[in-house]
Scaffold this motif. Sequence first.
Motif, PDB file in Angstrom:
ATOM      1  N   HIS A  71       0.754  -1.219   0.044  1.00  0.00           N
ATOM      2  CA  HIS A  71      -0.009   0.077  -0.087  1.00  0.00           C
ATOM      3  C   HIS A  71       0.784   1.370  -0.164  1.00  0.00           C
ATOM      4  CE1 HIS A  71      -3.648   2.355   0.676  1.00  0.00           C
ATOM      5  NE2 HIS A  71      -2.891   3.070   1.645  1.00  0.00           N
ATOM      6  N   GLY A  72       1.965   1.320   0.920  1.00  0.00           N
ATOM      7  CA  GLY A  72       2.755   2.451   0.759  1.00  0.00           C
ATOM      8  C   GLY A  72       3.968   2.528  -0.013  1.00  0.00           C
ATOM      9  N   MET A  73       4.483   1.446  -0.501  1.00  0.00           N
ATOM     10  CA  MET A  73       5.621   1.520  -1.463  1.00  0.00           C
ATOM     11  C   MET A  73       5.526   1.264  -2.910  1.00  0.00           C
ATOM     12  SD  MET A  73       8.114   0.104   1.513  1.00  0.00           S
ATOM     13  CE  MET A  73       9.486  -0.564   0.216  1.00  0.00           C
ATOM     14  N   LEU A  74       4.426   0.783  -3.356  1.00  0.00           N
ATOM     15  CA  LEU A  74       4.537   0.174  -4.927  1.00  0.00           C
ATOM     16  C   LEU A  74       3.267   0.981  -5.543  1.00  0.00           C
ATOM     17  CD1 LEU A  74       6.390  -1.973  -3.966  1.00  0.00           C
ATOM     18  CD2 LEU A  74       5.392  -3.540  -5.498  1.00  0.00           C
ATOM     19  N   PRO A  75       3.411   1.266  -7.022  1.00  0.00           N
ATOM     20  CA  PRO A  75       1.987   1.738  -7.818  1.00  0.00           C
ATOM     21  C   PRO A  75       1.709   0.259  -7.979  1.00  0.00           C
ATOM     22  CG  PRO A  75       4.111   2.897  -8.347  1.00  0.00           C
ATOM     23  CD  PRO A  75       4.471   1.634  -7.432  1.00  0.00           C
ATOM     24  N   PRO A  76       0.083   0.187  -8.089  1.00  0.00           N
ATOM     25  CA  PRO A  76      -0.706   1.330  -8.863  1.00  0.00           C
ATOM     26  C   PRO A  76      -1.498   2.004  -7.507  1.00  0.00           C
ATOM     27  CG  PRO A  76      -1.731  -0.763  -9.114  1.00  0.00           C
ATOM     28  CD  PRO A  76      -0.438  -0.930  -8.708  1.00  0.00           C
ATOM     29  N   HIS A  77      -0.989   1.737  -6.254  1.00  0.00           N
ATOM     30  CA  HIS A  77      -1.603   2.386  -5.018  1.00  0.00           C
ATOM     31  C   HIS A  77      -1.395   3.971  -5.238  1.00  0.00           C
ATOM     32  CE1 HIS A  77      -2.740  -1.112  -2.645  1.00  0.00           C
ATOM     33  NE2 HIS A  77      -1.628  -1.637  -3.111  1.00  0.00           N
ATOM     34  N   PRO A  78      -2.691   4.608  -4.811  1.00  0.00           N
ATOM     35  CA  PRO A  78      -2.570   5.846  -5.117  1.00  0.00           C
ATOM     36  C   PRO A  78      -1.378   6.895  -4.669  1.00  0.00           C
ATOM     37  CG  PRO A  78      -4.245   5.393  -3.268  1.00  0.00           C
ATOM     38  CD  PRO A  78      -3.317   4.007  -3.815  1.00  0.00           C
ATOM     39  N   GLY A  79      -0.912   6.657  -2.986  1.00  0.00           N
ATOM     40  CA  GLY A  79       0.224   7.510  -2.753  1.00  0.00           C
ATOM     41  C   GLY A  79       1.585   7.182  -3.410  1.00  0.00           C
ATOM     42  N   PRO A  80       2.162   6.005  -3.869  1.00  0.00           N
ATOM     43  CA  PRO A  80       3.015   5.862  -4.678  1.00  0.00           C
ATOM     44  C   PRO A  80       2.799   6.312  -6.232  1.00  0.00           C
ATOM     45  CG  PRO A  80       2.837   3.845  -3.277  1.00  0.00           C
ATOM     46  CD  PRO A  80       1.569   4.914  -3.379  1.00  0.00           C
ATOM     47  N   LEU A  81       1.605   6.085  -6.654  1.00  0.00           N
ATOM     48  CA  LEU A  81       1.533   6.750  -7.903  1.00  0.00           C
ATOM     49  C   LEU A  81       1.415   8.075  -8.084  1.00  0.00           C
ATOM     50  CD1 LEU A  81       0.764   5.332 -10.714  1.00  0.00           C
ATOM     51  CD2 LEU A  81      -1.513   5.752 -10.216  1.00  0.00           C
ATOM     52  N   THR A  82       0.958   8.938  -7.022  1.00  0.00           N
ATOM     53  CA  THR A  82       1.203  10.337  -7.072  1.00  0.00           C
ATOM     54  C   THR A  82       2.317  10.683  -6.739  1.00  0.00           C
ATOM     55  OG1 THR A  82      -1.286  10.556  -5.699  1.00  0.00           O
ATOM     56  CG2 THR A  82       0.348  12.324  -5.751  1.00  0.00           C
ATOM     57  N   ALA A  83       3.315   9.956  -6.002  1.00  0.00           N
ATOM     58  CA  ALA A  83       4.664  10.415  -6.007  1.00  0.00           C
ATOM     59  C   ALA A  83       5.485  10.157  -7.207  1.00  0.00           C
ATOM     60  CB  ALA A  83       5.434   9.557  -4.805  1.00  0.00           C
ATOM     61  N   VAL A  84       5.208   9.130  -8.121  1.00  0.00           N
ATOM     62  CA  VAL A  84       5.774   8.837  -9.267  1.00  0.00           C
ATOM     63  C   VAL A  84       5.384  10.090 -10.339  1.00  0.00           C
ATOM     64  CG1 VAL A  84       5.373   7.554 -11.458  1.00  0.00           C
ATOM     65  CG2 VAL A  84       5.746   6.241  -9.324  1.00  0.00           C
ATOM     66  N   THR A  85       4.097  10.578 -10.268  1.00  0.00           N
ATOM     67  CA  THR A  85       3.688  11.560 -11.291  1.00  0.00           C
ATOM     68  C   THR A  85       4.717  13.038 -10.650  1.00  0.00           C
ATOM     69  OG1 THR A  85       1.708  10.777 -11.624  1.00  0.00           O
ATOM     70  CG2 THR A  85       1.943  13.166 -11.863  1.00  0.00           C
ATOM     71  N   GLY A  86       4.563  13.204  -9.492  1.00  0.00           N
ATOM     72  CA  GLY A  86       5.093  14.427  -8.826  1.00  0.00           C
ATOM     73  C   GLY A  86       6.767  14.496  -8.991  1.00  0.00           C
ATOM     74  N   LEU A  87       7.554  13.337  -8.851  1.00  0.00           N
ATOM     75  CA  LEU A  87       8.533  13.237  -8.968  1.00  0.00           C
ATOM     76  C   LEU A  87       9.260  13.046 -10.351  1.00  0.00           C
ATOM     77  CD1 LEU A  87       9.521  11.454  -5.489  1.00  0.00           C
ATOM     78  CD2 LEU A  87       9.706  14.080  -6.216  1.00  0.00           C
ATOM     79  N   HIS A  88       8.211  12.649 -11.425  1.00  0.00           N
ATOM     80  CA  HIS A  88       8.599  12.336 -12.781  1.00  0.00           C
ATOM     81  C   HIS A  88       9.247  11.139 -12.734  1.00  0.00           C
ATOM     82  CE1 HIS A  88       7.312  16.353 -13.876  1.00  0.00           C
ATOM     83  NE2 HIS A  88       8.019  17.042 -12.972  1.00  0.00           N
ATOM     84  N   ALA A  89       9.183  10.137 -11.989  1.00  0.00           N
ATOM     85  CA  ALA A  89       9.882   9.025 -11.939  1.00  0.00           C
ATOM     86  C   ALA A  89       9.226   7.910 -12.932  1.00  0.00           C
ATOM     87  CB  ALA A  89       9.717   8.295 -10.516  1.00  0.00           C
ATOM     88  N   ASP A  90      10.111   7.190 -13.462  1.00  0.00           N
ATOM     89  CA  ASP A  90       9.603   6.057 -14.617  1.00  0.00           C
ATOM     90  C   ASP A  90       8.813   4.939 -13.604  1.00  0.00           C
ATOM     91  OD1 ASP A  90      10.393   3.189 -15.749  1.00  0.00           O
ATOM     92  OD2 ASP A  90      10.210   4.704 -17.285  1.00  0.00           O
ATOM     93  N   LEU A  91       7.602   4.776 -14.133  1.00  0.00           N
ATOM     94  CA  LEU A  91       6.707   3.859 -13.393  1.00  0.00           C
ATOM     95  C   LEU A  91       7.205   2.336 -13.580  1.00  0.00           C
ATOM     96  CD1 LEU A  91       3.955   3.729 -12.036  1.00  0.00           C
ATOM     97  CD2 LEU A  91       3.166   3.162 -14.369  1.00  0.00           C
ATOM     98  N   GLY A  92       7.632   1.813 -14.590  1.00  0.00           N
ATOM     99  CA  GLY A  92       8.195   0.487 -14.584  1.00  0.00           C
ATOM    100  C   GLY A  92       9.315   0.398 -13.618  1.00  0.00           C
ATOM    101  N   LEU A  93      10.166   1.353 -13.789  1.00  0.00           N
ATOM    102  CA  LEU A  93      11.500   1.388 -12.958  1.00  0.00           C
ATOM    103  C   LEU A  93      10.994   1.132 -11.579  1.00  0.00           C
ATOM    104  CD1 LEU A  93      14.525   1.287 -12.601  1.00  0.00           C
ATOM    105  CD2 LEU A  93      14.522   3.785 -12.924  1.00  0.00           C
ATOM    106  N   THR A  94      10.138   2.238 -11.046  1.00  0.00           N
ATOM    107  CA  THR A  94      10.094   2.259  -9.726  1.00  0.00           C
ATOM    108  C   THR A  94       8.965   0.990  -9.167  1.00  0.00           C
ATOM    109  OG1 THR A  94       9.180   4.596 -10.049  1.00  0.00           O
ATOM    110  CG2 THR A  94       8.350   3.788  -8.108  1.00  0.00           C
ATOM    111  N   LEU A  95       8.382   0.229 -10.164  1.00  0.00           N
ATOM    112  CA  LEU A  95       7.754  -1.100  -9.962  1.00  0.00           C
ATOM    113  C   LEU A  95       8.958  -1.949  -9.473  1.00  0.00           C
ATOM    114  CD1 LEU A  95       4.710  -1.575 -12.066  1.00  0.00           C
ATOM    115  CD2 LEU A  95       4.766  -1.790  -9.627  1.00  0.00           C
TER     116      LEU A  95
END
Length: 481
Positions: free
Chosen positions: A165-189
């Motif tokens: 819930h806290g550390m991995l997309p597609p949960h809302p918090g991490p997904l929001t952080a991915v967007t705000g920090l311009h992180a690569d989604l696949g790499l973050t996963l």
Amino acid sequence: MTSHAWFLLLVLTVAIAVLIYLINSRLRVHPFVALILVSVATGLVAGEPVGKLTDSLEEGAGGTLGDVGLTLALGAMLGRLLSDSGATDAIAHAVVDRSSTRRLPWLVAAAAFVIGIPMFFEVGLIVLLPLIFSVARRLEANGGTKGSPYVLLGVPAIAALSTLHGMLPPHPGPLTAVTGLHADLGLTLGVGLVCAIPTVVLAGPVYARWIAPRLADVRPDAALVAQFTGSGPRSGAAPESAASASGPEAQQAAAPRTRGGVPTGLAVASVLVPVALMLLRTLAETVLDDSSALWSALTFIGEPLVAMLAGFLFALGVTLLRGDRSGEQTRASLTDSLKSIAAILLIIGGGGAFKQVLQDSGIGDAIASAAKGAHLNVIVLGWLIALLLSLTTGSATVGIVSATGIVAPLIGTSGGLEASLLVVAIGAGSIGLNYVNHAGFWLVKESFGMDLAQAARTQTVVQTLVSVFGLGMALLLSVFA
């Protein structure tokens, strides 16, 4: 650092203090309203022109919701379909059936890990409670278990669900952080999974073996155990106390559910379809030429919105294959699932507005200047801000979106491994020190029949361990950034 930069940092400090006060005061201002009020006041005090301030609010809230909102809505509906179809039950029972006693905590953690990919913490726990209670009751009857079997099996589930819930997309918090920090989604996963697995192991089965003998008297109310493990039509329903404690997410999961009917392979595929598509996109961007048709196709289907839509349609097909629910029942379930995320969407939008005001008013640049001068580690800084804001506001989402806005200027927009690790660290920080102002704390306490001290030694300690181990793994991987 100029005097104006120090003034802007003071404005930020006061803004955070006011945000905390508004949420925790006797008025109990809703986090969305508090975020908007603080955003307006911060922009005015920082000297942002009034005309530009309104643009910042609209751009921040609209941009964040545009990136996250539709994906989150599909994720909520996907989770509900998986529950209604019996897919989550099929996964859980396939993992733990015919297993030895010593392996059960590990297998419960594995089941919770898979189920936790598309589900919120509270929903996932409610889905798993029938399994946990039935297996724990069996262990209790057979004897030979040191301590409480409910703690032995509950702790791994809590650790896995909170980590996802806290550390991995597609949960809302991490997904929001991915967007705000311009992180690569696949790499973050990818890095999120690398960080999550040892975190779940240490905070889950390992800690469960240590704490279960020390909480030997923990046992849920007998009537509650019977309600969750009986063969009646409400065997999968949530108890009234738990549902009321955890809010709409738990109430969403409290609807009657039936088990069986879904092959295990189909159930696992339903959960993993979105994740697999997102990882395929990263693989394509890594090894394929961006002019090829295959690259275009894989990057398209790996977009979060498209991947979640594909997962939703797959789960919908699984639900229809069962044939035991009418179209009207399915639509009602999906409508209920959207009700449960309305407040989260508003908080995310308010956090996006706050983030944009910080950037447009110059506070973000002041933060970057101060952090560079003090040589602070940005991963530790993001984790700490999220931890403190989540603790003081009682909302992991507030912690994530606010921390993301504060640290975003420190890494720019290039993405890369550092941005992905920062997403993981901020998410880990947001779930630490989970105590009485968090809904999940009360859900665990009431469901397992614990007193406050016992709940603190399980829910609070487990999620804090997850938070610390998540940060440690992010820092370890940052050596390669």
